[in-house]
Design an enzyme around this catalytic site. Structure first.
Site, short mmCIF file in Angstrom:
data_model
loop_
_atom_site.label_atom_id
_atom_site.label_comp_id
_atom_site.label_asym_id
_atom_site.label_seq_id
_atom_site.Cartn_x
_atom_site.Cartn_y
_atom_site.Cartn_z
NE ARG A 112 -14.22 -1.52 0.29
CZ ARG A 112 -14.02 -2.06 -1.03
NH1 ARG A 112 -14.97 -2.03 -2.04
NH2 ARG A 112 -12.76 -2.82 -1.21
CB THR A 386 -17.61 -1.85 -10.09
OG1 THR A 386 -16.85 -2.70 -9.21
CG2 THR A 386 -17.74 -0.43 -9.52
CB THR A 404 -18.49 -2.30 -6.43
OG1 THR A 404 -18.22 -3.50 -7.01
CG2 THR A 404 -17.93 -2.30 -5.15
CB SER A 457 -12.21 0.46 -2.21
OG SER A 457 -12.88 0.60 -3.38
CB SER A 458 -9.09 0.53 -6.70
OG SER A 458 -8.11 -0.48 -6.51
N GLY A 478 -11.93 -2.35 -11.12
CA GLY A 478 -10.84 -2.89 -10.27
C GLY A 478 -9.89 -2.19 -9.81
O1 DON Z 1 -13.36 -1.84 -4.37
C1 DON Z 1 -12.89 -2.10 -5.47
O2 DON Z 1 -11.58 -1.59 -5.65
C2 DON Z 1 -13.34 -3.25 -6.21
N1 DON Z 1 -14.11 -4.07 -5.35
C3 DON Z 1 -14.13 -2.59 -7.37
C4 DON Z 1 -14.27 -3.75 -8.24
C5 DON Z 1 -14.35 -3.33 -9.82
O3 DON Z 1 -14.28 -2.19 -10.20
C6 DON Z 1 -14.77 -4.51 -10.71
N2 DON Z 1 -14.76 -3.94 -12.03
N3 DON Z 1 -14.37 -4.27 -13.10
#
Ligand code: DON
Length: 575
Positions: A112, A386, A404, A457-458, A478
């Site tokens: 990360r 992502t 991502t 993060s998710s 996200g």
């Molecule tokens: O780490 C995270 O949770 C976000 N930065 C992920 C972003 C993401 O999945 C965008 N997609 N639609």
């Protein structure tokens, strides 16, 4: 119960069919006991599923050349960073969940991004304490120190069998020779056009002549190819030190950013223990903090486990699942952050007792307004992109990786001479309690900005294991990532195939905003009416959720299946 259980199940079937060996043989105290002449049970085929056919091909080529799943993961990740630049890449970060068949161990590589050393708690607020619009989204202040290059090198050096240069070769090829602009990549570019225009080095590549390319136009990235060559030749030092580091820092600072050479030189990946939980006979191995995924999943499973199958059926089951999501995301907002910086009561949050207590207040027939839960006030906003890929090799090694640059094309900023699109992962911090980020997520002090800290993060790369076998699961999306993985896991437990998992219609609740967002078709008209009557606030979203890639290994048939989300442009193949 992982390989032990899987192989027990397989062996039991096999042995009861052939009646060759007694049960005692397979029930060893700490693992399997094999008859001398029996080989380890391994998948009949390898499988790779990723968001782009060229990346899937790069992975298969590495496997065909004798590489293992970890080698293939480096090739897939690197190729995605070139041909799917909207979603992940060398200016981003991510998580790699591994299963090493030889040692029967799970590993979790946290690559990360980290906040730069000059980052401050209130850096995204104006003098009056209000968020400055766009600062966490576009331009170099939005970017954390990238972890993905270090993650790839770590993976290759510690788990792979092939030289890094060989694994990066397909990525370098596509950077140099170009890739045709896809529909999806173009969609994101259209969305970020104005920001891209602010970054001449990015506009040179992605807005030829100042305009959007047409679908199919070939995009060449020669600076990125040179950056990748330095990485291939020198390993991590070829990115985090020397010419690449200098170009990155110069470009960031010239545009108002705060990175230093030390920030890059000091970046390290962290190996963490994966979070392991279980639900009704299914073992779930998934992401620990700084991903919120594992904790949210464990909480939801603990919540659901207090109900009977009958209670969890039909629209009441949907209601209870939404109530579980609401409560787990409330805790995400209140308590979760980087454990290298803040204390998080993880064991308490994932204990069954904790969810038992929460369940006590839940009605079987009425929604709980989020405002009735003690927490963070509602405010009111959205975003996307992502990538996730899943791999199994014929030794049984596995990789689930979600990587991502955060939203479409990250910060839409490229430091001149690098070809590297920087992430906007700083937006995953809670820049002020209660202020929603691009995914409408709110947070608290636990996820505030601090130097060196990793934003919450998710992303939830996950292995599921049961007597069915194994599923390797994950998706972008996200805040919705966790609930997509959750519902796929529940579906797999009930017999869903890889194809079913990537295709199923999705719904989501994240505590705030207090609404169930869903894809068209996720609920019947009768479900919608019933959920509304219970007090749920439902919103059909205009855009699809996620881009899931799944590989399953059905151990009874010894069949590997690979599936890519019909919403995306990816490809799942077996080899
Ligand atoms: O780490 C995270 O949770 C976000 N930065 C992920 C972003 C993401 O999945 C965008 N997609 N639609």
């Amino acid at each position: 119960m992982h390989r032990f259980a899987i192989m027990s199940a397989v062996l039991l079937r096999r042995f009861t069919r052939t009646a060759v060996v007694s049960l005692a043989l397979v029930v060893g105290a700490c693992g399997l006991v094999f008859p001398d002449n029996m080989q380890r049970f391994t998948p009949a085929k390898a499988g790779v599923a990723s968001a782009d056919p060229r990346a899937t091909q790069a992975g298969l080529d590495v496997l065909a050349a004798g590489g293992n799943a970890f080698d293939a993961a480096v090739a897939v990740a690197a190729t995605l960073g070139v041909v799917e630049p909207s979603s992940s890449g060398f200016g981003g970060g991510g998580f790699f969940l591994l299963y090493e068949a030889d040692s029967d161990r799970y590993r979790f590589i946290d690559a990360r991004e980290t906040a730069p050393a000059a980052a401050t708690h209130d850096m995204y607020l104006d003098a009056d304490g209000n968020p400055v619009k766009g600062l966490t989204v576009s331009g170099p202040l939005a970017a954390g120190i990238p972890g993905e290059p270090a993650g790839m090198v770590y993976l290759a050096e510690n788990f792979g069998t092939k030289p890094l240069a060989e694994l990066l070769a397909p990525a370098i090829y596509h950077a140099e020779n170009g890739f045709p602009m896809s529909r999806r990549a173009l969609l994101g570019l259209r969305f970020r056009k104005n920001s891209v225009k602010q970054s001449p080095a990015m506009a040179d590549v992605f807005l030829p002549g100042g305009e959007l390319p047409a679908e199919g136009d070939v995009i060449r990235q020669p600076d990125l190819a040179a950056t990748l060559r330095r990485l291939a030749a020198q390993g991590a030092d070829g990115y985090y030190k020397g010419e690449t580091a200098r170009l990155l820092v110069d470009g960031v600072r010239a545009a108002g950013g705060i990175w230093t050479l030390d920030d890059l030189a000091n970046y390290t990946v962290v190996e963490r223990d994966p979070l392991v939980t279980s639900y009704r006979g299914m073992k779930v191995v998934t992401a620990p903090l700084p991903s919120s995924g594992g904790i949210v999943l464990a909480q939801v499973f603990n919540f659901l486990d207090g109900y009977s199958d009958e209670q969890l059926a039909g629209v009441q089951g949907q209601h209870l699942l939404i109530e579980a999501m609401r409560r787990a995301y409330r805790d995400r907002a209140l308590y979760l952050g980087d454990t290298d910086f803040v204390d998080v009561p993880v064991q308490r949050l994932i204990s069954r007792d904790y969810m038992d207590a929460q369940r006590a207040d839940v009605s079987l027939t009425r929604a709980t307004p989020s405002s009735a839960l003690e927490g963070i006030p509602d405010d009111g906003s959205s975003g996307d992109q992502t990538t996730h890929f899943s791999i199994i090799d014929t030794d049984g090694n596995r990789v689930a990786a979600t990587i991502t640059v955060n939203t479409w094309y990250g910060a839409a900023f490229v430091p001149p001479g690098t070809g590297v699109i920087l992430n906007n992962e700083m937006d995953d911090f809670s820049i002020k309690p209660g202020v929603p980020n691009e995914f409408e997520l709110v947070g608290a002090e636990a996820n505030s900005v601090a130097p060196g800290k990793r934003p919450l993060s998710s992303m939830s790369p996950t292995f599921l294991e049961s007597d069915r076998g194994v599923a390797i699961v994950g998706t972008p999306g996200g805040s919705r990532i966790i609930t997509m993985v959750l519902r796929s896991a529940l579906a797999w437990l009930n017999g869903a195939t890889a194809e079913d998992m990537v295709s199923m219609k999705r719904f989501h609740h994240q505590y705030l905003p207090d609404r169930v967002s869903y894809e068209a078709g996720a609920f019947t008209a009768a479900d919608i009416a019933a959920l509304q009557a219970m007090g749920h606030n439902l919103k059909e979203e205009p855009r699809p959720f996620g881009n899931m890639n799944v590989v399953t290994w059905d151990t009874s048939a010894n069949r590997v299946t690979s599936a890519s989300d019909p919403r995306g442009e990816g490809e799942g193949r077996v080899y």
